[in-house]
Design an enzyme around this catalytic site. Structure first.
Site, PDB file in Angstrom:
ATOM      1  N   THR A 159       0.844  -1.189   0.000  1.00 26.49           N
ATOM      2  CA  THR A 159       0.000   0.000   0.000  1.00 26.49           C
ATOM      3  C   THR A 159       0.880   1.239   0.000  1.00 26.49           C
ATOM      4  OG1 THR A 159      -1.899  -1.009   1.103  1.00 26.49           O
ATOM      5  CG2 THR A 159      -1.678   1.366   1.313  1.00 26.49           C
ATOM      6  N   PHE A 171       1.034   5.117   0.842  1.00 25.91           N
ATOM      7  CA  PHE A 171       0.423   6.171   1.637  1.00 25.91           C
ATOM      8  C   PHE A 171       1.003   7.517   1.214  1.00 25.91           C
ATOM      9  CE2 PHE A 171       0.178   2.367   4.185  1.00 25.91           C
ATOM     10  CZ  PHE A 171      -1.026   2.449   4.859  1.00 25.91           C
TER      11      PHE A 171
END
Length: 287
Positions: free
Chosen positions: A175, A177
C-alpha cells in the site's frame, strides 16, 4: 512545517495499517485515529493534527477512490509518501480453534486480498470499517465463531491470538500512503540521484484530442509519468478530472516545459505536492 500538536491523523482504529505506517515513518508523533477519511482530513484542516497519513493505492486492490475525490477538493498538500508491505494475520479469541470459525471480519479491501483462505474454508466474509476495528469487534463481542483479518499490532492491542500468519493471497501486496500537511512544502533536490515526485490534478479543455495534446510535453521532454487516472466530477460524464504522478521537480527545465504545455491545453492545473520518493518506489517500478 510548524508542528503544534505533534499528532498525525489516520483513518481507522489503533492497530490499523495506517496506524502502523504512522509509527514507522513518524515514531515520535502521536497517532490520532479517525472514524473516516473525511474525519482525518478535517482533523488536519482544523489544526487537531499536524499531519495525516492517508492510503492512496494498493498493488492488488487499486486506488482508494475516496481519496481521489477528497484530496483535490481540500486545500491540503502532499509532503511525503510511504510504501508498506501489507501482511494480514488471522486472529481469534484466546483458545479458539480453526474449526470454530464461522465468520471472518475485516475491511473490504482486506477481505478481497485474502479470498483464498476464506473461500477454501467456507467462511462468511463480513465487512468492517477497517482492519483494526474488526479485531476490536472480535475482542469486544466475545463470540468464539468470529475471526478477524488484521495487522499483527492489532492482536497485541486487543488481546487476540494469531491463529495463522500472513494469509494474504499474494506476497506482492503493498500500500502506498501519502503524508498530508496544511502547509505547502516542496522538497528540494539533494543530488542528481534524488528521486522526486510531483503530483498534480488537471482538467483538460473541451477540444478534440485535448488529453493527447496536454500530455505530449511529458513525452517530448522525457518525463516519466508513473500514474495517470481519470474520474468524473460534478455528476457529469464530460467533466473529467485527471490525477497524475511524475518523476521530477517543477523547477527542472524539462518538467517546467511539460507543465507549461499542459497548462496551455488545460482549464485548470493544481500541483498537490512535490516530495521525495520512497526507496521502494524504484524497486516496484523495476518489478
Amino acid at each position: 512545517m510548524v508542528q503544534t500538536t505533534n499528532r498525525i491523523a489516520f483513518q481507522g482504529d489503533f492497530g490499523a495499517n495506517s496506524d502502523m505506517a504512522c509509527r514507522d515513518m513518524f515514531p515520535t508523533m502521536e497517532p490520532l485515529p479517525c472514524p473516516t477519511f473525511e474525519d482525518a482530513f478535517v482533523a488536519l484542516e482544523s489544526g487537531d493534527a499536524d499531519l495525516a497519513m492517508i492510503p492512496i493505492e494498493n498493488t492488488l486492490a487499486g486506488r482508494v477512490a475516496d481519496i481521489h475525490h477528497l484530496l483535490p477538493e481540500s486545500r491540503l498538500h502532499i509532503v511525503g509518501e510511504y510504501f508498506m508491505p501489507i501482511r494480514f494475520q488471522l486472529m481469534v479469541l484466546p483458545g479458539v480453534k480453526h474449526d470454530d470459525i464461522r465468520t471472518v471480519h475485516s475491511h473490504i479491501h482486506a477481505l478481497g486480498q485474502c479470498r483464498k483462505i476464506i473461500r477454501s474454508n467456507g467462511w462468511k466474509a463480513v465487512v468492517a470499517g477497517d482492519t483494526a476495528g474488526a479485531a476490536k469487534l472480535v475482542s469486544e463481542r466475545g463470540d468464539r465463531s468470529m475471526a478477524a483479518l488484521a495487522p499483527r499490532l492489532a492482536a497485541s492491542l486487543y488481546g487476540l491470538d494469531i491463529l495463522q500468519e500472513n494469509v494474504e493471497d499474494s506476497e506482492h501486496n503493498v500500500t502506498r500512503f501519502v503524508v498530508l500537511s496544511r502547509d505547502e512544502h516542496w522538497t528540494t533536490r539533494r543530488d542528481e540521484k534524488d528521486v522526486l515526485v510531483t503530483t498534480f490534478v488537471f482538467n483538460v479543455r473541451n477540444i478534440p484530442a485535448a488529453l493527447y495534446k496536454a500530455l505530449g510535453g511529458f513525452a517530448t521532454n522525457g518525463i516519466n509519468m508513473t500514474k495517470l487516472e481519470s474520474y468524473q466530477i460534478g455528476g457529469k460524464f464530460i467533466a473529467t478530472q485527471f490525477y497524475a504522478d511524475i518523476q521530477g521537480h517543477p523547477d527542472d527545465a524539462p518538467v517546467r516545459r511539460a507543465l507549461e504545455e499542459l497548462r496551455f491545453f488545460s482549464e485548470k492545473v493544481r500541483v498537490l505536492g512535490v516530495y521525495r520518493g520512497h526507496p521502494m518506489r524504484g524497486t516496484l517500478n523495476a518489478a
